[in-house]
Motif scaffolding. Structure first.
Motif, PDB file in Angstrom:
ATOM      1  N   LEU A 183      -0.634   4.706 -43.913  1.00  0.00           N
ATOM      2  CA  LEU A 183      -0.108   5.840 -44.596  1.00  0.00           C
ATOM      3  C   LEU A 183       0.578   6.624 -44.599  1.00  0.00           C
ATOM      4  CD1 LEU A 183      -2.975   4.928 -47.147  1.00  0.00           C
ATOM      5  CD2 LEU A 183      -1.863   3.098 -46.559  1.00  0.00           C
ATOM      6  N   LEU A 184       0.520   7.567 -43.396  1.00  0.00           N
ATOM      7  CA  LEU A 184       0.984   8.738 -43.364  1.00  0.00           C
ATOM      8  C   LEU A 184       0.910   9.219 -42.082  1.00  0.00           C
ATOM      9  CD1 LEU A 184       2.353  11.410 -44.953  1.00  0.00           C
ATOM     10  CD2 LEU A 184       0.420  12.318 -45.410  1.00  0.00           C
ATOM     11  N   VAL A 185       1.439   9.434 -41.114  1.00  0.00           N
ATOM     12  CA  VAL A 185       1.710   9.863 -39.888  1.00  0.00           C
ATOM     13  C   VAL A 185       2.562  10.782 -39.669  1.00  0.00           C
ATOM     14  CG1 VAL A 185       2.666   8.835 -37.421  1.00  0.00           C
ATOM     15  CG2 VAL A 185       1.451   7.120 -39.184  1.00  0.00           C
ATOM     16  N   ARG A 186       2.455  11.655 -39.167  1.00  0.00           N
ATOM     17  CA  ARG A 186       3.218  13.242 -38.988  1.00  0.00           C
ATOM     18  C   ARG A 186       3.226  13.206 -38.178  1.00  0.00           C
ATOM     19  NH1 ARG A 186       3.495  15.674 -45.304  1.00  0.00           N
ATOM     20  NH2 ARG A 186       5.187  14.199 -45.872  1.00  0.00           N
ATOM     21  N   ILE A 187       1.808  13.139 -37.249  1.00  0.00           N
ATOM     22  CA  ILE A 187       1.921  13.638 -35.937  1.00  0.00           C
ATOM     23  C   ILE A 187       2.024  12.283 -34.601  1.00  0.00           C
ATOM     24  CG2 ILE A 187      -0.645  15.413 -36.758  1.00  0.00           C
ATOM     25  CD1 ILE A 187      -2.382  12.982 -35.876  1.00  0.00           C
ATOM     26  N   LYS A 188       1.830  12.525 -33.160  1.00  0.00           N
ATOM     27  CA  LYS A 188       2.569  11.749 -32.621  1.00  0.00           C
ATOM     28  C   LYS A 188       1.462  10.939 -31.697  1.00  0.00           C
ATOM     29  CE  LYS A 188       7.195  13.801 -31.636  1.00  0.00           C
ATOM     30  NZ  LYS A 188       7.846  14.844 -30.776  1.00  0.00           N
TER      31      LYS A 188
END
Length: 289
Positions: A183-188
């Motif tokens: 739903l949310l991806v802000r890290i690799k």
């Protein structure tokens, strides 16, 4: 020297055979010395019967105070009154509809065994004892209620995922089916794995000892996910050595299973979420689900 060695050999051979040994299912179990042996499988409330054969060494007699067979921890049967054995003697035995509610288990720190023990009692020298292991497996029907597992996990403003498994109870040859939603991806994220873990706990209170073992690792994804991506889960359980879930067996030990979802970022930091599942041995006559 040979005479000295021979002096410590038992004066007879004892064999324990089961009535239906040729037709009964057998499984491999590990012995104390690390070697494996095949043993017959019984269920609770089955009758355990067979024969005990005692064969003295040629030219010797065995003076005894009685012969008995025990189903260890449960029942004793007297096979013979005091007397002497000059030649091979065979004793039938039968333990009818024996209640064996707990399965055989061979774990990391605990073993649950079922054993037949034959004892030839003697007065002035040590008793002669022989053991014979067998295995107990108890089967369950398909559960009438088997809810799915749905959970959301994440790190605030960095990662938010939702995972769903189709059910929470699995038989030993089942398939774990589910989906992972990002739903949310802000890290690799570098990769994602699903692990099956077994947690064995022994003792109680402050003396409880817990051993966790990773039985399987299944790679779900290799590479960075994006927002809105859905990753399918399909993990077959048949290849793994699983047992049913055991809860507080005789106030001695428990065995629980967990699905552990692991995400690894490009800096090798690990994020995980664990969820308990229930394992059971499917009743063989019932269809799998």
């Amino acid at each position: 020297m040979n005479y000295i060695i021979g002096a410590f050999k038992p004066p007879c051979d004892i064999s324990i055979t089961f009535s239906d040994a040729r037709t009964r299912k057998q499984v491999s179990v590990k012995k104390d010395n690390g070697k494996t042996t095949m043993v017959p499988v019984f269920q609770s409330l089955e009758t355990i019967s067979g024969e005990v054969s005692i064969a003295p060494v040629p030219g010797k007699r065995i003076e005894h105070m009685g012969v008995k067979i025990e189903l260890l921890g449960q029942i004793v049967r007297e096979l013979d009154v005091p007397g002497e054995i000059y030649e091979r003697k065979t004793y039938p035995f039968e333990f009818s509809t024996v209640e064996m509610p707990y399965e055989s288990y061979n774990g990391t720190n605990v073993r649950l065994r079922y054993i037949l023990k034959v004892t030839i009692g003697r007065n002035y020298v040590g008793n002669i004892v022989e053991y014979r292991d067998f295995c107990v497996r108890n089967y369950s029907p398909v559960p009438t209620i088997n809810n799915s597992i749905k959970m959301e996990v994440g790190i605030e403003d960095c990662l938010h995922i939702e995972f769903e498994y189709s059910k929470s109870k699995y038989h030993l040859n089942d398939v774990i089916i589910g989906k992972i939603y990002f739903l949310l991806v802000r890290i690799k994220i570098k990769n994602m794995e699903l692990e099956i873990r077994r947690r064995e706990s022994t003792g109680s209170g402050s003396n409880t000892y817990v051993e966790t073992e990773t039985l399987a690792k299944f790679e779900l994804m290799d590479g960075a996910p994006v927002r809105g991506e859905s990753i399918p889960v399909r993990l077959f359980l048949t290849p793994y050595e699983l047992t049913p879930t055991y809860r507080n067996i005789n106030n001695k030990f428990s065995v629980k299973y967990y699905l552990n979802l692991v995400l690894v970022d490009e800096e090798d930091r690990r994020y995980f979420k664990q969820q308990e599942i229930t394992m059971y041995r499917l009743l063989e006559s019932a269809p799998s689900s």
